[in-house]
Write an enzyme that holds these catalytic residues in place. Structure first.
Site, short mmCIF file in Angstrom:
data_model
loop_
_atom_site.label_atom_id
_atom_site.label_comp_id
_atom_site.label_asym_id
_atom_site.label_seq_id
_atom_site.Cartn_x
_atom_site.Cartn_y
_atom_site.Cartn_z
N HIS A 210 -25.67 28.06 24.72
CA HIS A 210 -25.32 27.23 23.22
C HIS A 210 -25.60 25.61 23.46
O HIS A 210 -25.64 25.04 22.30
CB HIS A 210 -24.93 27.38 22.16
CG HIS A 210 -23.24 27.47 22.80
ND1 HIS A 210 -22.29 28.18 23.45
CD2 HIS A 210 -23.08 26.23 21.69
CE1 HIS A 210 -21.17 27.30 23.04
NE2 HIS A 210 -21.29 26.36 22.09
C1 UD1 Z 1 -20.50 24.45 17.34
C2 UD1 Z 1 -19.23 23.65 17.87
C3 UD1 Z 1 -19.46 24.19 19.67
C4 UD1 Z 1 -19.43 25.69 19.83
C5 UD1 Z 1 -20.33 26.07 19.00
C6 UD1 Z 1 -19.71 27.67 19.09
C7 UD1 Z 1 -20.00 21.27 17.22
C8 UD1 Z 1 -19.86 19.47 17.59
N1 UD1 Z 1 -20.28 22.35 18.13
O1 UD1 Z 1 -22.12 24.31 18.60
O2 UD1 Z 1 -17.91 22.91 20.30
O3 UD1 Z 1 -18.69 25.64 21.06
O4 UD1 Z 1 -20.07 25.11 17.20
O5 UD1 Z 1 -20.83 28.14 18.76
O6 UD1 Z 1 -18.79 20.99 15.79
N2 UD1 Z 1 -27.20 27.53 13.79
C9 UD1 Z 1 -27.71 28.70 12.52
N3 UD1 Z 1 -27.11 29.14 11.84
C10 UD1 Z 1 -25.54 28.86 12.11
C11 UD1 Z 1 -24.96 28.73 12.72
C12 UD1 Z 1 -26.08 27.53 13.57
O7 UD1 Z 1 -29.13 28.77 12.30
O8 UD1 Z 1 -24.83 29.69 12.06
C13 UD1 Z 1 -28.11 26.79 13.98
C14 UD1 Z 1 -28.21 25.20 13.56
O9 UD1 Z 1 -30.04 25.05 12.73
C15 UD1 Z 1 -27.49 24.15 13.79
C16 UD1 Z 1 -27.84 24.15 15.77
O10 UD1 Z 1 -27.73 26.25 15.30
O11 UD1 Z 1 -28.26 22.91 13.52
C17 UD1 Z 1 -26.24 24.02 16.03
O12 UD1 Z 1 -25.11 24.91 15.29
P1 UD1 Z 1 -24.61 23.58 15.34
O13 UD1 Z 1 -22.76 23.74 14.33
O14 UD1 Z 1 -24.54 22.05 15.10
O15 UD1 Z 1 -23.39 23.08 16.75
P2 UD1 Z 1 -23.37 24.72 17.71
O16 UD1 Z 1 -24.87 24.23 18.86
O17 UD1 Z 1 -23.46 25.70 17.18
#
Ligand code: UD1
Length: 364
Positions: A210
């Site tokens: 991820h």
């Molecule tokens: C975040 C943390 C990372 C952690 C990870 C655990 C930051 C910078 N990164 O990364 O350190 O290891 O969480 O999972 O804070 N999305 C969904 N549904 C959700 C969550 C995310 O669809 O419930 C999608 C969204 O499109 C989003 C993308 O995943 O844009 C990334 O999510 P984001 O919270 O930005 O970062 P993570 O990769 O989850």
């Protein structure tokens, strides 16, 4: 004269999946120590299988506030959390703000606390890794430099802070994720869970993917998926998939590269730990899972150029494979855990209790 505790109310900030896991331990210990906790969920992770399932499954108290931040750019997530959190802090007037790990919620909470002159406690302080421009590394460095209490999961983390001149308020307590693993292990029904997912012990590799530097870079993503798919032809590769990775595969039209991989939805903690304990090996870019693999006695290939948990690489328990297709395939079959594993790298399973005790004794 006995000093009275000055921390009566603490505001804990959670928002992403790994923070729910850490809060499960620390929140319970704070309550046991008689400290009131205002629990705030930023809402950075909003899908039920990324958030609610952890809050319910780990008996975390229902958050008092949900800031509804959701997805967006780093600036958006950080700034929106700050604005909405500040309102809650001004209303609740906590004596301390607790933040976990290295996400955008972590740095946002630390900034709000320090600007309002409320002491900040950072759980999982002192980790450092390359590349220095990865978002999590920026979040760690900023948070550590503005925190009053720094709870380190390893001795190495204490050294890292010292190199940056941070020595005050630093405590080696061990890793709260290890506390949780030890606590939950007894209650897992591994055979039943494996059979629910049609898996056979040690006949599969458990994978996660991820990190933005792997999912948002076309060629790295392609290398990794090709490697996993190739490995899948000889041993099953099970990939509970993060929503960002699912999206990246679809945007790049890489579905064909995953056709032999067993893709699952994100799993609840207890299922994930059962699948981990039953696995032959782990392939991951998750900070948490590479360490939980060691707790479970399973070696891991780490798809990063460097890691904050470098002691496991130095012990040859884990191996860094970055996004190198040939190396991933080679190590998936050749890497074995060393016979003599180092012990107690992450404390004694009582990190949460130690954190609560230090907070109770904290004087401004
Ligand atoms: C975040 C943390 C990372 C952690 C990870 C655990 C930051 C910078 N990164 O990364 O350190 O290891 O969480 O999972 O804070 N999305 C969904 N549904 C959700 C969550 C995310 O669809 O419930 C999608 C969204 O499109 C989003 C993308 O995943 O844009 C990334 O999510 P984001 O919270 O930005 O970062 P993570 O990769 O989850």
């Amino acid at each position: 004269m006995e000093r009275r505790p000055v921390i009566i109310c603490i505001l804990s900030l959670i928002g992403a999946r790994p923070q729910f896991i850490k809060e499960a331990i620390v929140g319970a210990e704070l309550r046991k120590a008689g400290i009131d906790e205002v629990l705030v969920n930023t809402g950075q992770h909003y899908d039920a299988n990324m958030s609610d399932v952890f809050i319910e499954g780990l008996s975390i108290k229902t958050p008092d506030y949900n800031l509804g931040v959701g997805s967006g750019s780093h600036a958006y997530q950080t700034a929106t959390t700050m604005l909405r959190l500040e309102e809650v802090v001004l209303k609740e007037r906590p004596d301390m703000i607790m933040v976990y790990g290295d996400t955008n919620a972590t740095v946002a909470g630390a900034l709000v606390g320090s600007k309002l002159k409320i002491p900040v406690a950072h759980v999982e302080a002192g980790l450092r890794q390359h590349p220095k421009d990865m978002p999590e590394e920026i979040n760690r460095v900023v948070t550590d430099h503005i925190s009053s209490l720094l709870f380190c999961p390893t001795e190495k983390a204490v050294d890292n802070l010292e190199k940056e001149g941070i020595t005050k308020g630093v405590h080696f307590v061990g890793d709260v994720m290890y506390d949780l693993f030890v606590k939950m292990r007894e209650s897992l029904d591994i055979s039943k869970t494996l059979s629910n997912y049609s898996l056979v012990r040690e006949k599969y590799i458990l994978a996660t993917l991820h990190r933005d530097f792997n999912t948002d870079d076309r060629s790295r993503l392609k290398n990794i998926l090709e490697a996993m798919n190739e490995v899948s032809k000889k041993i099953k590769v099970v990939l509970p998939i993060h929503p960002r990775t699912r999206k990246a595969i679809s945007v790049n039209g890489y579905e064909d590269l995953t056709k032999d991989i067993t893709i699952l939805d994100p799993l609840p903690y207890s299922d994930m730990m059962s699948l981990l304990i039953g696995s032959k090996k782990v392939i991951t870019d998750s900070g948490g899972l590479q360490k939980e693999a060691y707790f479970a006695g399973v070696p891991a290939l780490v798809m990063m150029p460097d890691t904050g948990w470098i002691e496991l690489v130095e012990a040859d328990w884990n191996v860094l494979v970055d996004a190198d297709k040939d190396l991933i395939i080679d190590k998936a079959f050749s890497h074995e855990a060393p016979a003599n594993a180092p012990a107690n790298l992450y404390g004694d399973g009582r990190a949460g209790k130690k954190i609560a005790e230090i907070i109770v004794g904290f004087q401004l």
